[in-house]
Every structure is written in C-alpha cells, then in structure tokens.
Design an enzyme around this catalytic site. Structure first.
Site, mmCIF file in Angstrom:
data_model
loop_
_atom_site.group_PDB
_atom_site.id
_atom_site.type_symbol
_atom_site.label_atom_id
_atom_site.label_comp_id
_atom_site.label_asym_id
_atom_site.label_seq_id
_atom_site.Cartn_x
_atom_site.Cartn_y
_atom_site.Cartn_z
ATOM 1 N N GLU A 92 0.835 -1.202 0.000
ATOM 2 C CA GLU A 92 0.000 0.000 0.000
ATOM 3 C C GLU A 92 0.864 1.243 0.000
ATOM 4 O O GLU A 92 1.932 1.256 0.605
ATOM 5 C CB GLU A 92 -0.791 0.066 1.305
ATOM 6 N N CYS A 105 3.564 8.627 0.835
ATOM 7 C CA CYS A 105 4.069 7.689 1.840
ATOM 8 C C CYS A 105 4.306 6.346 1.154
ATOM 9 O O CYS A 105 3.364 5.700 0.694
ATOM 10 C CB CYS A 105 3.028 7.559 2.946
ATOM 11 N N CYS A 112 6.569 -6.982 6.687
ATOM 12 C CA CYS A 112 7.639 -6.394 7.501
ATOM 13 C C CYS A 112 8.113 -7.422 8.518
ATOM 14 O O CYS A 112 7.297 -8.109 9.130
ATOM 15 C CB CYS A 112 7.122 -5.151 8.227
ATOM 16 N N CYS A 116 6.429 -5.020 15.278
ATOM 17 C CA CYS A 116 6.130 -4.087 16.367
ATOM 18 C C CYS A 116 4.719 -4.391 16.868
ATOM 19 O O CYS A 116 3.811 -4.633 16.068
ATOM 20 C CB CYS A 116 6.240 -2.643 15.882
ATOM 21 N N CYS A 119 1.527 -2.455 15.471
ATOM 22 C CA CYS A 119 1.462 -2.147 14.033
ATOM 23 C C CYS A 119 0.783 -3.265 13.259
ATOM 24 O O CYS A 119 1.026 -4.447 13.511
ATOM 25 C CB CYS A 119 2.871 -1.922 13.503
ATOM 26 N N GLY A 162 7.047 -1.905 5.897
ATOM 27 C CA GLY A 162 8.423 -2.383 5.827
ATOM 28 C C GLY A 162 9.429 -1.498 6.526
ATOM 29 O O GLY A 162 9.117 -0.401 6.987
ATOM 30 N N SER A 194 12.071 6.787 7.433
ATOM 31 C CA SER A 194 11.706 6.441 8.803
ATOM 32 C C SER A 194 12.191 5.028 9.109
ATOM 33 O O SER A 194 11.891 4.084 8.392
ATOM 34 C CB SER A 194 10.182 6.526 8.947
ATOM 35 N N SER A 217 11.831 5.768 14.803
ATOM 36 C CA SER A 217 10.621 5.356 15.526
ATOM 37 C C SER A 217 11.017 4.853 16.896
ATOM 38 O O SER A 217 11.436 3.714 17.046
ATOM 39 C CB SER A 217 9.909 4.251 14.740
ATOM 40 N N HIS A 219 9.220 5.379 20.326
ATOM 41 C CA HIS A 219 8.035 4.870 21.045
ATOM 42 C C HIS A 219 8.224 4.551 22.525
ATOM 43 O O HIS A 219 7.247 4.444 23.262
ATOM 44 C CB HIS A 219 7.429 3.639 20.359
ATOM 45 N N CYS A 336 -3.467 1.210 9.091
ATOM 46 C CA CYS A 336 -2.154 1.750 8.758
ATOM 47 C C CYS A 336 -1.878 3.010 9.545
ATOM 48 O O CYS A 336 -2.607 3.977 9.493
ATOM 49 C CB CYS A 336 -2.068 1.946 7.242
HETATM 50 N N1 SAH Z 1 9.733 0.522 9.729
HETATM 51 C C1 SAH Z 1 9.726 1.962 9.691
HETATM 52 C C2 SAH Z 1 8.496 2.511 8.975
HETATM 53 C C3 SAH Z 1 7.252 2.166 9.762
HETATM 54 S S1 SAH Z 1 5.735 3.060 9.540
HETATM 55 C C4 SAH Z 1 9.789 2.504 11.095
HETATM 56 O O1 SAH Z 1 9.710 1.704 12.038
HETATM 57 O O2 SAH Z 1 9.956 3.701 11.253
HETATM 58 C C5 SAH Z 1 5.987 4.673 10.153
HETATM 59 C C6 SAH Z 1 5.582 4.928 11.604
HETATM 60 O O3 SAH Z 1 4.225 4.554 11.872
HETATM 61 C C7 SAH Z 1 6.449 4.180 12.598
HETATM 62 O O4 SAH Z 1 6.851 5.080 13.591
HETATM 63 C C8 SAH Z 1 5.491 3.158 13.148
HETATM 64 O O5 SAH Z 1 5.877 2.732 14.415
HETATM 65 C C9 SAH Z 1 4.190 3.918 13.144
HETATM 66 N N2 SAH Z 1 2.984 3.083 13.241
HETATM 67 C C10 SAH Z 1 2.814 1.825 12.807
HETATM 68 N N3 SAH Z 1 1.563 1.402 13.066
HETATM 69 C C11 SAH Z 1 0.919 2.424 13.658
HETATM 70 C C12 SAH Z 1 -0.408 2.628 14.143
HETATM 71 N N4 SAH Z 1 -1.322 1.669 14.059
HETATM 72 N N5 SAH Z 1 -0.714 3.829 14.656
HETATM 73 C C13 SAH Z 1 0.197 4.823 14.716
HETATM 74 N N6 SAH Z 1 1.457 4.697 14.291
HETATM 75 C C14 SAH Z 1 1.831 3.513 13.763
#
Ligand code: SAH
Length: 349
Positions: A92, A105, A112, A116, A119, A162, A194, A217, A219, A336
């Site tokens: 996507e 994006c 992936c 996490c 996610c 990913g 990212s 990222s 968190h 997403c």
């Molecule tokens: N693998 C990369 C790209 C991930 S997507 C990374 O880890 O940075 C980009 C961001 O969206 C990341 O910070 C990820 O942790 C966050 N993310 C993923 N799922 C999410 C969700 N359901 N709600 C909010 N943020 C989310």
C-alpha cells in the site's frame, strides 16, 4: 524483466541507454517521459522516432505494478492505493494532501519482519524486499492517481510498509531515482526515511552524501518497554541507538525526527515524558507525536486528545520541540498508522 520484456521503472537514464544499446540522450528522453512527465504509454512519447516507439513496445514495459484499489478519504485529504506486484505480493502507499502540499508515503518492503506490537503490517509477516523501481514506481502511480499537477513537487516519506534500513541498497537507489533532475527532481530535504533504528543503517545513512532526512521510531525510552513494543530493540538496544544518533548528529549536523506513537497508559504518561527527555538530552531532534491508529485485534487503545496534548506540552517544557498532528484520512487508514506520521519536518527549523 516481465517475461521477455525489460522493465524500465527502476533504471537510471544511462542504464536505459545501456540496456537497449541507445545513445545517452535517448536514455534521458525515455527517463524524462516516465519520471518527469509521468507518461507510461510508449505511443505518447512523441519525441521518439516511430521505429523506436515500436521497438520499446515490443521489448519493454514501463512498470509491472497493478493498481488493485484506490480509496479516497472523506474530504479527499488522503488517497490510498493498494498495488499488486508482478509476483502477486501486495503493498500500500498513500498520498496525503494538506493545504497545497502533497506528501507521498511509500512502502519499502512487502510485509515487515519487525513485528512491532501495535502495528498492523507486522501481523501478516514479512514477504520480501521491494526493488528500487517498485518503490519509486509507487510515487509515480500515486501522483497520477491523485491527478497531482506535475509542477508541484511532492514530499516523500518512507513510512509505509516495511523497514527501509533492512532494504538499504534498494531504498538508496529509489531515492536517487526520485531525486534525479530529469525525473521528479524531489529535493533531498523533502524526503524522509523512517526507521526503527537499525544502528548499522543509521551509520551508513550518516555517510551518504545528501540532505535526506532521518526519522527514528522510538516509542519508548526504556529498554524494557521498548523491547516489548519494538522487538528489534532486543538485539539493538537504546544505548547503541543513542550512540548512533549522537554520531549521526556529529557527522552530519542534521536534525533528526523522533517518532512516538502514543498508546494509552503504555507510553503516554508524565514518566514517559521524563524518560524521553533524558534520552534526547544533547541530541539535535524534534519529536513527532503520532496518535495511535487503532488496529482491530491488538491490545491497545489510543490516548485521549488531552493526554496527547499534555505529552506534547511536557516535551516543550523540557525544551524539546514536538508536533502533534490532527487526524488525517483516518477513515481510509484503519490498518495503517503511517498517515498520522506524515508531515513536513522542514517547517520546524
Ligand atoms: N519501519 C519503519 C516505517 C514504519 S511506519 C519505522 O519503524 O519507522 C511509520 C511509523 O508509523 C512508525 O513510527 C510506526 O511505528 C508507526 N505506526 C505503525 N503502526 C501504527 C499505528 N497503528 N498507529 C500509529 N502509528 C503507527
């Protein structure tokens, strides 16, 4: 290759010329049609000779991703495309509009491997890396689907599916394609990668001769919690990550974004603010707070707006700049989180 056909998406002008034994300027012309003008139909490439167009039609294909669905959010602030790749894998990508600004994006992998805990992407497991053409191609297809005028230069964020740093070479190649002056010509400072914080990738990225932005990222700022939320932290802990970020700053002088997805009663309290401030001490960063985008079946809740705002204020009081985006395109982004992570960091500097 698509059967016997050469796929042009992913090739630089010189590579197109070489693969087809053409003159360098002809490689450039074909590249311009595809990347600058967004024209994928060989018949419409009017500055190429008729025999050349016939040859391209017989021997080449521009790209081989099929658009499975296009969803437009209420108010048209976001357009999400689901693509099917040549081998049937699906990814996507999202186009986000904010005033006159467009952000794309992109996904760097199908699925992936990071898993996490909050996610949606990780739930389906890892399928494979995308190649440079499959990554850059998403940008071109998004711009066409969104009917974005060609003179508008988009921002690009690698925040789709990913982990870009686990697909490092292809990620770099795709950025070179997007930045190419005879293509989309996206400025390096308008591109953000990212990462979960693969430290090896952070060091490599620091050595790249460009101004592309880095976003981490995070968190959580203690190892116990971060290892639960982001399993990659178990092999690559916060201390190593902090060292890598400090070296990155020293080497490049560039500001890094730290992403923090807010999860109710997990990482959104005053104690979390204190830990984050301690982790960030001495680093040149700003924080992008992302309200969690609920994923059905996962044991988390989104933080209340009041808690998100309090978190932001806590950071600001501690001397760290932080953005908290309002929801955008949430109605099409059920699975997403990326949409909420998108913004243009340049405005903060
Ligand atoms: N693998 C990369 C790209 C991930 S997507 C990374 O880890 O940075 C980009 C961001 O969206 C990341 O910070 C990820 O942790 C966050 N993310 C993923 N799922 C999410 C969700 N359901 N709600 C909010 N943020 C989310």
């Amino acid at each position: 290759m698509n059967g016997q056909r050469l796929r042009l998406m992913g090739l630089m002008p010189a590579q197109i010329a070489e693969a087809l034994a053409l003159k360098p300027f002809q490689g450039r012309q074909i590249f311009q049609w595809i990347h600058q003008k967004g024209v994928f139909d060989f018949d419409a490439m009017t500055n190429l000779s008729k025999p050349m167009r016939e040859r391209l039609k017989a021997e080449c294909t521009v790209q081989d991703m099929r658009v499975v669905s296009v969803q437009v959010s209420e108010g048209s602030s976001a357009t999400k495309i689901l693509f099917e790749l040549e081998d049937g894998e699906r990814v996507e990508s999202v186009l986000l509009r904010d005033g006159g600004r467009v952000t794309l994006c992109l996904s760097s992998q199908a699925g992936c491997p990071l898993n996490c805990s909050f996610c949606a992407t990780g739930m389906a497991g890892f399928r494979r890396n995308l190649d440079a053409g499959e990554i850059a191609g998403q940008a071109l297809l998004l711009l066409s689907a969104g009917e974005v005028p060609r003179e508008l230069t988009p921002n690009v964020v690698y925040m789709g599916m990913g982990e870009p740093f686990l697909n490092y070479e292809h990620m770099v190649e795709s950025i070179r394609l997007l930045m190419h002056p005879e293509g989309l010509n996206v400025g390096a400072r308008h591109i953000t990668v990212s990462t979960v914080g693969v430290v090896e990738g952070v060091s490599r990225f620091a050595a790249e001769d460009w101004q592309v932005r880095l976003s981490i990222s995070l968190h959580a700022a203690n190892d116990e919690l971060r290892s639960k939320l982001v399993p990659h932290n178990r092999s690559n802990g916060l201390r190593q990550l902090r060292d890598a970020l400090r070296d990155y700053g020293a080497k490049t002088g560039r500001q890094v974004t730290v992403e923090w997805t807010l999860l109710d009663d997990v990482n959104d309290g005053p104690g979390d603010v204190r830990e984050l401030l301690a982790f960030l001490k001495g680093l040149k960063v700003f924080v992008n707070l992302i309200p969690w985008n609920p994923v059905p079946g996962l044991p988390f809740n989104a933080s209340s707006r009041a808690k998100c705002v309090a978190f932001q204020e806590g950071l600001e009081q501690g001397g760290v700049k932080a953005t908290l985006r309002r929801e955008n395109g949430g109605d099409i982004a059920a699975a997403c989180g990326q949409l909420r992570a998108m913004h243009e960091p340049a405005e903060l500097e």
